[in-house]
Design an enzyme around this catalytic site. Structure first.
Site, PDB file in Angstrom:
ATOM      1  CG  HIS A 115     -51.683  72.576  14.976  1.00 52.88           C
ATOM      2  ND1 HIS A 115     -51.224  71.375  14.477  1.00 52.88           N
ATOM      3  CD2 HIS A 115     -52.772  72.267  15.729  1.00 52.88           C
ATOM      4  CE1 HIS A 115     -52.006  70.385  14.917  1.00 52.88           C
ATOM      5  NE2 HIS A 115     -52.957  70.904  15.658  1.00 52.88           N
ATOM      6  CB  CYS A 123     -45.538  89.759  24.246  1.00 59.24           C
ATOM      7  SG  CYS A 123     -44.789  90.284  25.806  1.00 59.24           S
ATOM      8  CB  CYS A 126     -48.025  93.081  26.795  1.00 52.98           C
ATOM      9  SG  CYS A 126     -47.307  92.937  25.146  1.00 52.98           S
ATOM     10  CB  CYS A 143     -42.453  92.067  23.782  1.00 51.20           C
ATOM     11  SG  CYS A 143     -43.836  93.178  23.527  1.00 51.20           S
ATOM     12  N   GLY A 182     -52.160  64.746   3.293  1.00 58.01           N
ATOM     13  CA  GLY A 182     -50.842  64.911   3.903  1.00 58.01           C
ATOM     14  C   GLY A 182     -50.807  64.949   5.409  1.00 58.01           C
ATOM     15  CG  ASN A 204     -50.866  59.881   3.750  1.00 52.96           C
ATOM     16  OD1 ASN A 204     -49.762  59.402   3.554  1.00 52.96           O
ATOM     17  ND2 ASN A 204     -51.167  60.577   4.830  1.00 52.96           N
TER      18      ASN A 204
HETATM   19  P1  OAD Z   1     -47.125  63.899  10.181  1.00 53.10           P
HETATM   20  O1  OAD Z   1     -45.650  64.024   9.995  1.00 53.10           O
HETATM   21  O2  OAD Z   1     -47.615  63.205  11.396  1.00 53.10           O
HETATM   22  O3  OAD Z   1     -47.744  63.171   8.927  1.00 53.10           O
HETATM   23  C1  OAD Z   1     -47.396  63.524   7.629  1.00 53.10           C
HETATM   24  C2  OAD Z   1     -48.199  62.671   6.697  1.00 53.10           C
HETATM   25  O4  OAD Z   1     -47.961  63.119   5.388  1.00 53.10           O
HETATM   26  C3  OAD Z   1     -47.850  61.171   6.736  1.00 53.10           C
HETATM   27  O5  OAD Z   1     -49.034  60.425   6.842  1.00 53.10           O
HETATM   28  C4  OAD Z   1     -47.158  60.941   5.389  1.00 53.10           C
HETATM   29  O6  OAD Z   1     -47.409  59.643   4.872  1.00 53.10           O
HETATM   30  C5  OAD Z   1     -47.791  61.998   4.544  1.00 53.10           C
HETATM   31  N1  OAD Z   1     -46.960  62.469   3.419  1.00 53.10           N
HETATM   32  C6  OAD Z   1     -45.620  62.470   3.278  1.00 53.10           C
HETATM   33  N2  OAD Z   1     -45.256  63.024   2.105  1.00 53.10           N
HETATM   34  C7  OAD Z   1     -46.402  63.385   1.480  1.00 53.10           C
HETATM   35  C8  OAD Z   1     -46.703  64.019   0.237  1.00 53.10           C
HETATM   36  N3  OAD Z   1     -45.736  64.405  -0.588  1.00 53.10           N
HETATM   37  N4  OAD Z   1     -48.004  64.229  -0.077  1.00 53.10           N
HETATM   38  C9  OAD Z   1     -48.989  63.853   0.768  1.00 53.10           C
HETATM   39  N5  OAD Z   1     -48.780  63.257   1.943  1.00 53.10           N
HETATM   40  C10 OAD Z   1     -47.491  63.031   2.306  1.00 53.10           C
HETATM   41  O7  OAD Z   1     -47.709  65.395  10.056  1.00 53.10           O
HETATM   42  P2  OAD Z   1     -49.135  65.942  10.535  1.00 53.10           P
HETATM   43  O8  OAD Z   1     -50.191  64.915  10.354  1.00 53.10           O
HETATM   44  O9  OAD Z   1     -49.323  67.262   9.904  1.00 53.10           O
HETATM   45  O10 OAD Z   1     -48.370  69.603  15.617  1.00 53.10           O
HETATM   46  O11 OAD Z   1     -48.870  66.133  12.072  1.00 53.10           O
HETATM   47  C11 OAD Z   1     -49.861  66.720  12.880  1.00 53.10           C
HETATM   48  C12 OAD Z   1     -49.255  67.579  13.926  1.00 53.10           C
HETATM   49  O12 OAD Z   1     -48.260  66.843  14.658  1.00 53.10           O
HETATM   50  C13 OAD Z   1     -48.494  68.778  13.418  1.00 53.10           C
HETATM   51  O13 OAD Z   1     -49.320  69.865  13.120  1.00 53.10           O
HETATM   52  C14 OAD Z   1     -47.563  69.080  14.544  1.00 53.10           C
HETATM   53  C15 OAD Z   1     -47.087  67.691  14.807  1.00 53.10           C
HETATM   54  O14 OAD Z   1     -46.524  67.453  16.035  1.00 53.10           O
HETATM   55  C16 OAD Z   1     -47.894  70.465  16.505  1.00 53.10           C
HETATM   56  O15 OAD Z   1     -46.765  70.883  16.425  1.00 53.10           O
HETATM   57  C17 OAD Z   1     -48.891  70.856  17.527  1.00 53.10           C
END
Ligand code: OAD
Length: 230
Positions: A115, A123, A126, A143, A182, A204
């Protein structure tokens, strides 16, 4: 913990997929769990190309606030355990959805960023990219060519960097085990990597849509479980 640790020990090729939860214990909010960004904001207002076109200053203000918060954060025991695992396994690929740069800071080497990276500015005119960790006072930034700069991250509705996704796909298919730590595994194509793996260890504190399908689903935080798994 013994059976998953044994699975990992016997694996020659290891892939890891991380999400925002891995940085939670470094003080960075997640998106969907308690206090997560998408519980307070609509992603449509902040993380889409349309939102940026509508109000670049508003979107940039949110990213710059996050940049300042992330600049204070340090890698935690989960990030460090993955650095250690890479030293143990010559065939190791870390795939992350995180844009915070904490895996780089911890010292991970073979890292695929699906991501993008919040420290990269790109930019719109360019196409040039630069890494810039400094405080951005005038928003939006520009830029030297005069074009407006955007955060070098992937927004909803945008394709993932093609080469990164190809490499991630190959690494997961070839791996003897995939560790998924996570991530809520709700965002595709990243979540689509999970079913490609021959064996999966999920870490998780909460259940995900994949918990019933994986080889081992370990309940706990990544800073607590990852070091114990090694
Ligand atoms: P989420 O916020 O959707 O999920 C976070 C996960 O981490 C949840 O399942 C929690 O239960 C878990 N969690 C919380 N604390 C934790 C800990 N200490 N150790 C392990 N796990 C823990 O985040 P992502 O799955 O990363 O994309 O979200 C995916 C994408 O959605 C992101 O990259 C972002 C977001 O919108 C973009 O911005 C394109």
């Amino acid at each position: 913990m013994q059976a998953p640790a044994q699975l990992l020990k016997s694996a020659a090729k290891v892939a890891v997929l991380t999400g925002a939860g891995v940085s939670a214990e470094s003080g960075i909010p997640t998106f969907r769990s308690n206090g997560g960004y998408w519980q307070q904001h609509r992603f449509e207002d902040l993380a889409t190309p349309q939102a940026f076109a509508r109000d670049p200053k508003f979107v940039w203000t949110w990213y710059e606030e996050r940049r300042r918060a992330i600049a204070q954060a340090k890698p935690n025991a989960g990030h460090l355990a993955l650095v250690e695992l890479e030293k143990q396994k010559p065939d190791f690929t870390l795939i992350t959805q995180n844009i915070d740069g904490l895996h780089d800071l911890a010292g991970s080497k073979n890292l695929i960023k699906l991501h993008g990276d919040i420290w990269t500015l790109r930019c719109l005119k360019c196409g040039k990219e630069r890494i810039d960790r400094s405080r951005l006072d005038d928003l939006p930034p520009y830029c030297e060519c005069g074009g407006m700069l955007r955060p070098g991250v992937v927004w909803f509705g945008e394709p993932l960097p093609e080469r990164a996704l190809e490499k991630a796909n190959a690494a997961v298919r070839e791996a003897d085990v995939l560790i998924v730590a996570g991530t809520s595994a709700q965002v595709y194509p990243a979540a689509g990597l999970i079913p490609l793996a021959s064996a999966v260890i999920e870490i998780n504190p909460e259940e995900t849509d994949f918990s019933d399908e994986v080889t081992f689903s370990l309940r706990g935080t990544s800073a607590e479980i990852l070091p114990r798994l090694l």
